[in-house]
Design an enzyme around this catalytic site. Structure first.
Site, mmCIF file in Angstrom:
data_model
loop_
_atom_site.group_PDB
_atom_site.id
_atom_site.type_symbol
_atom_site.label_atom_id
_atom_site.label_comp_id
_atom_site.label_asym_id
_atom_site.label_seq_id
_atom_site.Cartn_x
_atom_site.Cartn_y
_atom_site.Cartn_z
ATOM 1 N N GLU A 154 28.860 0.012 13.199
ATOM 2 C CA GLU A 154 30.015 0.650 13.809
ATOM 3 C C GLU A 154 30.110 2.098 13.312
ATOM 4 O OE1 GLU A 154 32.385 0.108 15.905
ATOM 5 O OE2 GLU A 154 34.156 1.175 15.234
ATOM 6 N N LEU A 168 32.669 -3.070 17.686
ATOM 7 C CA LEU A 168 33.265 -3.311 16.370
ATOM 8 C C LEU A 168 33.339 -4.823 16.132
ATOM 9 C CD1 LEU A 168 36.593 -1.606 15.224
ATOM 10 C CD2 LEU A 168 35.525 -3.566 14.147
ATOM 11 N N ALA A 169 32.322 -5.378 15.534
ATOM 12 C CA ALA A 169 32.270 -6.830 15.351
ATOM 13 C C ALA A 169 31.153 -7.133 14.355
ATOM 14 C CB ALA A 169 31.994 -7.518 16.681
ATOM 15 N N GLU A 170 31.521 -7.423 13.131
ATOM 16 C CA GLU A 170 30.503 -7.505 12.073
ATOM 17 C C GLU A 170 29.575 -8.704 12.251
ATOM 18 O OE1 GLU A 170 33.684 -6.812 11.640
ATOM 19 O OE2 GLU A 170 33.600 -4.748 10.910
ATOM 20 N N GLN A 220 30.935 -1.296 7.260
ATOM 21 C CA GLN A 220 31.633 -0.049 6.945
ATOM 22 C C GLN A 220 32.271 -0.033 5.561
ATOM 23 O OE1 GLN A 220 34.751 1.382 9.841
ATOM 24 N NE2 GLN A 220 32.970 2.639 10.312
ATOM 25 N N ASP A 250 33.269 -2.866 2.046
ATOM 26 C CA ASP A 250 33.019 -4.172 1.429
ATOM 27 C C ASP A 250 33.713 -5.327 2.141
ATOM 28 O OD1 ASP A 250 35.622 -3.292 0.341
ATOM 29 O OD2 ASP A 250 34.349 -2.182 -1.065
ATOM 30 N N PHE A 287 35.040 -5.497 4.983
ATOM 31 C CA PHE A 287 34.775 -5.610 6.421
ATOM 32 C C PHE A 287 33.551 -6.486 6.678
ATOM 33 C CE2 PHE A 287 36.824 -1.267 7.717
ATOM 34 C CZ PHE A 287 37.974 -1.633 7.052
ATOM 35 N N TYR A 338 33.182 -9.440 5.566
ATOM 36 C CA TYR A 338 33.512 -10.861 5.499
ATOM 37 C C TYR A 338 33.355 -11.601 6.838
ATOM 38 C CZ TYR A 338 35.354 -9.581 0.870
ATOM 39 O OH TYR A 338 35.488 -9.101 -0.410
ATOM 40 N N PRO A 339 33.706 -10.989 7.980
ATOM 41 C CA PRO A 339 33.463 -11.731 9.237
ATOM 42 C C PRO A 339 31.986 -12.054 9.462
ATOM 43 C CG PRO A 339 34.917 -9.865 9.625
ATOM 44 C CD PRO A 339 34.386 -9.707 8.226
ATOM 45 N N HIS A 364 39.552 -2.185 1.216
ATOM 46 C CA HIS A 364 38.569 -1.090 1.187
ATOM 47 C C HIS A 364 37.919 -0.905 -0.178
ATOM 48 C CE1 HIS A 364 40.717 -0.120 4.873
ATOM 49 N NE2 HIS A 364 39.749 0.712 5.201
#
Lengths: 320, 380
Positions: free
Chosen positions: A24, A53-55, A77, A79, A81, A83-84, A124
């Site tokens: 992203e 935008l979708a990890e 992007q 740390d 973020f 997790y998904p 963050h």
């Protein structure tokens, strides 16, 4: 360091057409930390791809790309973020080689800016390395110097195994000359950043500069501290760590992630199992507290600083 | 019900600059109101007789494969088997719609699709037997490992299709999913990525009515699962999943569309799982026999047999030939699985990393010593 990481990506893209960067904001913006700055302009949107935008989608797509022979470098992007995407990381990235008896290795590098100290609001600043180190099949690499940032990222991208590449974001703005052609120690080797005769501070990533500062300050109290930079958490360099601990007999493990069930617990246990008769004191840990990462105005209370490290060093004058 | 149809949608000038460019391919996004059917319609006689006979043969063999595998679980020879009994039309048509260079991304219930793709029927069961995770070579057969987490294989299909297209290869990826899988985030992310990347990928949802025990009505409020395609800007297609030529036809069209640059398609096949979720499940707790009985009347093998006989394409010779092939396969499964497998415990360490870490070398040495000690006890 940010520039060194950018150079590593650029040189890897130039060297191997299989290397593809995706994530992203990695395109026109160059990433929120500018690590991918200019890559889309030089290599095109196919080689440095702005994704939705979708990890989980980013990492899942990278898996399919790697199955077809590419070497994806994924940017998460921040740390938390990542997790998904953990299911894709844990259930597929880490296991695909094993699931397929070696037929489908996944040479994916997952770059994750991690850790605190930059005044980020919640989600963050997490230091999540323990999740990754306790997942078999992943290499976990975390540079602390500018030269390592370049060298270890090149090595990670070249690795045939997946690498979780943890970038200490508070060191992004650190400056040092480095020569891209100079050899660096490979993945899996710890490096002694400072020699000493009294005790060793075992650390990595964002805590390395803090430990070097503490070692300098300890001189006033008559302690001559060595500082060992692990550089790679998986594979773990038992050999170097034990050699240093055996020669000094005293060790403190320092990291900013929470302590309970953390990487420091693993290191202290390993060192104790292997070096018990050489130890003059228990292996101590200096870590962040076991709390959710605090708001930025309070984070300095959480992050291990020089004083907390020196307190631990004082406790190494162990008397049973 | 009124549903937005993109054909009547006009972009507002100046709204979201850059986002209003019309898509080059104006394929309708919404599925037809009723599922595509071929069996029992005049369309059937337009089909290639050889294809229809091949579909019949594979359905018969596939039914027997499902029965035999289910029996093997009752005998303790397979750790688990999620039968695709009643869904054989989806499985064989999925494999037959792909070319050799294409990739299949199956879920755990899609063993029969994997077999129909050409994977050895016994190797396809290795995971479910419990000997190893994947028994076949994914690269040799362009078939990804059976995927147990729901829908997580769908983004892999997108990434592989995307990479192939970047390389200029005319490769299509087909991801197989169930109705429950459409509730997962990875399903959404895969469809969205596929649409944005215009990746040559096809998603086939085998809607068999239940996600273990949860019926579709508790799974989704969409008019059909094919409707979910509309939000991503890709076509959705609804097909009778027990009508083998219909599934084959709809999938073939979607695969060719993907191959020629037309982008992804979501296909929903309406079918039914007549057996329980797995041998560990008790389906009588959540559905009644009358429902199952109605679907047994709409059985994919019976439908095919009836309609091919009607148009004179099915003769006793093909019936007998297919039955004999099915029995031979079942006999091979029994013979192989009733023998104990040879397992090498040291293989546990062989494929964790390209090079074992120092820690894994130590642990491998430990297991090796334990095995040697055991052998010493057994054969002193």
């Amino acid at each position: 360091m940010a520039q060194a990481l950018n150079s590593a990506l650029r040189d890897a893209l130039r060297a191997d057409p299989a290397v593809h960067v995706l994530g992203e904001d990695v395109g026109a913006l160059g990433g929120v930390f500018r690590i991918t700055d200019g890559l889309t302009a030089e290599f095109g949107a196919d080689r440095c791809l702005d994704t939705p935008l979708a990890e989980a989608g980013i990492l899942g797509t990278a898996i399919g790309m790697a199955m077809y022979g590419l070497r994806p470098v994924v940017e998460m992007q921040f740390d938390a973020f990542a997790y998904p995407a953990l299911e894709q990381l844990f259930s597929h990235v880490a296991k695909m080689r094993n699931r397929t008896a070696g037929r489908l290795p996944l040479p994916i590098t997952v770059r994750i800016p991690y850790g605190g100290g930059i005044g980020g609001v919640e989600h963050h600043s997490d230091a999540s390395e323990a999740y990754y180190t306790s997942t078999p099949g992943l290499h976990v690499v975390t540079p602390a110097t500018v030269a390592d940032a370049y060298g270890l990222l090149r090595a990670s991208i070249a690795s045939d195994d997946p690498v979780v590449f943890l970038e200490p974001k508070r060191l992004y703005w650190g400056k040092a000359e480095f020569d891209p052609a100079a050899p660096v120690e490979p993945i899996g080797r710890a490096v002694l950043r400072r020699t000493g005769t009294s005790a060793v501070l075992i650390t990595y990533g964002p805590s390395l500069p803090v430990c070097l500062e503490a070692a300098e300050a300890a001189k006033a109290e008559g302690w001559d501290l060595a500082v060992l930079d692990l550089r790679t958490l998986v594979p773990f360099d038992d050999e170097t760590v034990c050699r240093v601990v055996r020669s000094l007999g005293r060790a403190v493990v320092v990291h900013e992630a929470t302590g309970f069930g953390g990487t420091g617990a693993e290191i202290a246990a390993r060192v104790t199992e292997r070096c018990f008769h050489h130890l003059a004191a228990p292996v101590l840990r200096v870590t962040g507290f076991d709390i959710p990462y605090p708001p930025p105005m309070l984070e300095h209370h959480h992050l291990p600083g020089v004083d907390r490290i020196l307190d631990a060093v004082a406790r190494l004058q162990w008397e049973a | 019900m009124t549903v937005l149809d993109h054909r009547h949608h006009t972009a507002v000038p100046g709204w979201l600059p850059g986002a209003t460019a019309p898509r080059s391919d104006p394929a309708p996004l919404l599925p037809d109101a009723s599922p595509v059917r071929v069996l029992g319609t005049p369309e059937l006689e337009k089909y290639d007789p050889a294809l229809l006979r091949e579909l019949y043969r594979r359905l018969v063999v596939g039914r027997r494969y499902n029965q035999q595998a289910t029996t093997l679980t009752k005998q303790g020879r397979l750790a688990v088997y999620p039968a695709s009994t009643g869904q054989e039309a989806c499985q064989v048509a999925a494999a037959l719609a792909l070319g050799e260079q294409d990739w299949l991304f199956p879920s755990y219930r899609d063993t029969l699709a994997v077999v129909s793709r050409g994977v050895d029927p016994l190797e396809a069961l290795t995971l479910l037997r419990g000997n190893a995770h994947t028994g076949y070579d994914p690269l040799a057969t362009r078939t990804a490992p059976l995927c147990t987490p729901l829908a997580t294989q769908a983004p892999h299909a997108v990434g592989l299709a995307h990479a192939a297209r970047l390389g200029g290869d005319p490769v299509v990826a087909l991801a197989l999913l169930g109705d429950g899988g459409t509730s997962e985030g990875d399903f959404h992310e895969a469809l969205n990525f596929a649409a944005v990347l215009n990746a040559p990928v096809v998603f086939l949802v085998q809607n068999n009515g239940y996600a273990i025990s949860v019926p579709l009505t508790a799974q989704s409020a969409a008019p059909t699962l094919a409707h979910k395609a509309v939000g991503y800007g890709i076509p959705g297609r609804l097909v009778d999943g027990n009508d083998a030529p219909a599934v084959h036809s709809v999938l073939t069209e979607a695969v060719e569309r993907a191959r020629t640059g037309g982008g992804p398609t979501l296909v929903e096949a309406l079918t039914y799982r007549v057996e329980a979720h797995t041998n560990a499940d008790d389906a009588t707790r959540y559905r009644d026999d009358t429902e199952v009985a109605a679907w047994r009347e709409h059985d994919p093998v019976l439908l095919m047999e009836r309609h091919l006989r009607r148009i004179g394409l099915l003769d006793d010779a093909l019936v007998q030939e297919s039955a004999e092939e099915a029995e031979a396969l079942a006999a091979r499964m029994r013979a192989e699985f009733h023998a104990d497998a040879e397992l090498d415990p040291m293989a546990l360490f062989a494929h964790v990393y390209a090079e074992p870490t120092p820690q894994l070398r130590e642990q491998a040495a430990q297991l090796s010593a334990e095995l040697a000690a055991e052998a010493e006890v057994q054969h002193p």
